[in-house]
Design an enzyme around this catalytic site. Structure first.
Site, PDB file in Angstrom:
ATOM      1  N   THR A   1       0.832  -1.201   0.000  1.00 20.58           N
ATOM      2  CA  THR A   1       0.000   0.000   0.000  1.00 20.58           C
ATOM      3  C   THR A   1       0.868   1.253   0.000  1.00 20.58           C
ATOM      4  O   THR A   1       2.079   1.188   0.171  1.00 20.58           O
ATOM      5  CB  THR A   1      -0.901   0.028   1.259  1.00 20.58           C
ATOM      6  OG1 THR A   1      -0.048  -0.011   2.418  1.00 20.58           O
ATOM      7  CG2 THR A   1      -1.844  -1.151   1.288  1.00 20.58           C
ATOM      8  N   ASP A   2       0.228   2.399  -0.215  1.00 15.32           N
ATOM      9  CA  ASP A   2       0.982   3.646  -0.087  1.00 15.32           C
ATOM     10  C   ASP A   2       0.221   4.614   0.802  1.00 15.32           C
ATOM     11  O   ASP A   2      -0.831   4.295   1.346  1.00 15.32           O
ATOM     12  CB  ASP A   2       1.322   4.236  -1.454  1.00 15.32           C
ATOM     13  CG  ASP A   2       0.111   4.830  -2.168  1.00 15.32           C
ATOM     14  OD1 ASP A   2      -0.911   5.126  -1.523  1.00 15.32           O
ATOM     15  OD2 ASP A   2       0.209   5.006  -3.385  1.00 15.32           O
ATOM     16  N   GLY A   3       0.781   5.777   0.965  1.00 12.48           N
ATOM     17  CA  GLY A   3       0.274   6.749   1.930  1.00 12.48           C
ATOM     18  C   GLY A   3      -1.115   7.276   1.613  1.00 12.48           C
ATOM     19  O   GLY A   3      -1.715   7.970   2.424  1.00 12.48           O
TER      20      GLY A   3
ATOM     21  N   MET B   1      -4.216   3.162  -0.144  1.00 14.50           N
ATOM     22  CA  MET B   1      -4.597   2.109  -1.094  1.00 14.50           C
ATOM     23  C   MET B   1      -3.337   1.488  -1.679  1.00 14.50           C
ATOM     24  O   MET B   1      -2.228   1.912  -1.357  1.00 14.50           O
ATOM     25  CB  MET B   1      -5.502   2.687  -2.173  1.00 14.50           C
ATOM     26  CG  MET B   1      -4.969   3.958  -2.818  1.00 14.50           C
ATOM     27  SD  MET B   1      -6.158   4.764  -3.949  1.00 14.50           S
ATOM     28  CE  MET B   1      -7.289   5.561  -2.764  1.00 14.50           C
TER      29      MET B   1
END
Lengths: 153, 153, 153, 153
Positions: B33-35, B38
């Protein structure tokens, strides 16, 4: 989590510090973050590699040259302590130091800071391995480069 | 972003679908995931690899075996369309299909779904390369494995 | 795989090119490579992000500022063509261009070169999304920044 | 690098082992490897996450549920020792154990094996953090789940 200012490596005098450290920067991408909104903890190992490569490059001994000589320095131990989180778009300072150069291994230490605050501390320990994958003695030229000051170029 | 139900590949009849598709699963980690909370868009290319490897393995032609024969199938083109985001802990369905097997290249198509909804569609195109790194003809055994149904074992 | 010299973006005049492009560098880490001895194909999407972030930053509109305004620009399509491989320690040039700014979407194009040779070309298409996750109109200030030359600072 | 058979965690009796361990698998992708032809060392931290998530899920306390309760368990320390390399397509066993559950922190230990041989050992230490990002006490239900045997479902 303790907050620490971004001090030089513990026990390091100004002089030795200049000789055996290197500093470079990295900007946090979304690729580096996770769904908690901060940098994923494994990403710091990547920045440790960035710091280590930089340390060697500015001593005119880029790691790619070590490999051309037939040796490699695989990571045999890695450690990180996470004091404060980095976030998207932060500009990080990566400080790298050679902490120990043994007969057949090397230990690098890292401090990653942002805005004068320490975020992460860690180290990696590396074996010296020949083309057959066997542990081998660190060559003298590599030892000197690792111990020495940045090169003149 | 359009919402789509997780349909079989376009134009695919039930029969051909059974022959030339494979399905496997992946659970979303924080690492993926990322910030934004998602899945980071590049992570799907990793799951495309998961799907492709699974497709070949269940045809008794794991990619590691292709490599042992001296060939490799490097990605020469990759494409992804992101319809809906995946989130931490989602259990994804990865559907893989061989869309085209040319004289010296292969094209895989992928649909990644979650809970019956299509999230991402894409494809990768691969060259066939010999040990000298030169494009070469796809061997007949590999062509048959790619075109055929899953193996019996 | 065709070999191409690292030309400016197709159809780009010197003038428009200066206005709507940005260039930055990345050094290939081991973290970026795979067991084939070259850069893993998904890693280039990361460098596309590096290029995109740099493009916006030098126009005084860092992506973190877009997010503070409540908008985000999620990737809705990504594409890459791999012409030649990059290898460990290569110093890459990442050239980024805004190819299209629509009512509610933006398209960036990328060329990644090394030693004057094109390695990878690609693009990403981005929606403009409000805090509720709904597609929204691109604000005029962002449109101007994307279209304009690098900032003065 | 010492070679070790893939033994249970040190000092673990068969009974306690059944209660406080979990085992799952991962297949090595090209995405996980690096140009040395083996798995990149940071990738193992990802598999530690895989093991940890699995440990909690089979105790009916998936980490996503912990998050829904408003808590998070950020990694505050990570450690890995690399004994032998994993390679492309290896099928890995990830063994996870809860080593310590403190008042406001948890420690997981991991052993990653392949073909009955230990490849990597490590641990992660996690704080317990409330929605304001402050360290907080581990709730009793979570403590019990971490200490207990896998769930019935």
């Amino acid at each position: 989590m303790r907050t620490a200012t971004c001090a030089p490596f513990t026990g390091e005098t100004a002089n030795s510090g200049e000789h055996q450290t290197a500093q470079c920067q990295a900007r946090v991408l979304y690729a580096d973050t996770d769904g908690m909104g901060m940098v994923y903890h494994a990403t710091y190992l990547r920045w440790f590699e960035t710091g280590r490569a930089h340390y060697m490059r500015i001593r005119n001994m880029p790691y790619s040259q070590v490999e051309k000589s037939g040796l490699s320095l695989p990571v045999v131990e890695a450690h990180a302590e996470y004091l404060k989180p980095a976030r998207y778009d932060d500009l990080l300072e990566i400080k790298t130091k050679v902490a120990d150069v043994g007969r057949a291994q090397v230990r690098f230490e890292y401090v990653i800071c942002c805005g004068g605050k320490e975020l992460v501390r860690g180290y990696t320990r590396h074996a010296v391995v020949n083309p057959n994958g066997r542990p081998t003695r660190l060559p003298e030229t590599l030892r000197e480069a690792l111990h020495g000051p940045p090169g003149a170029d």
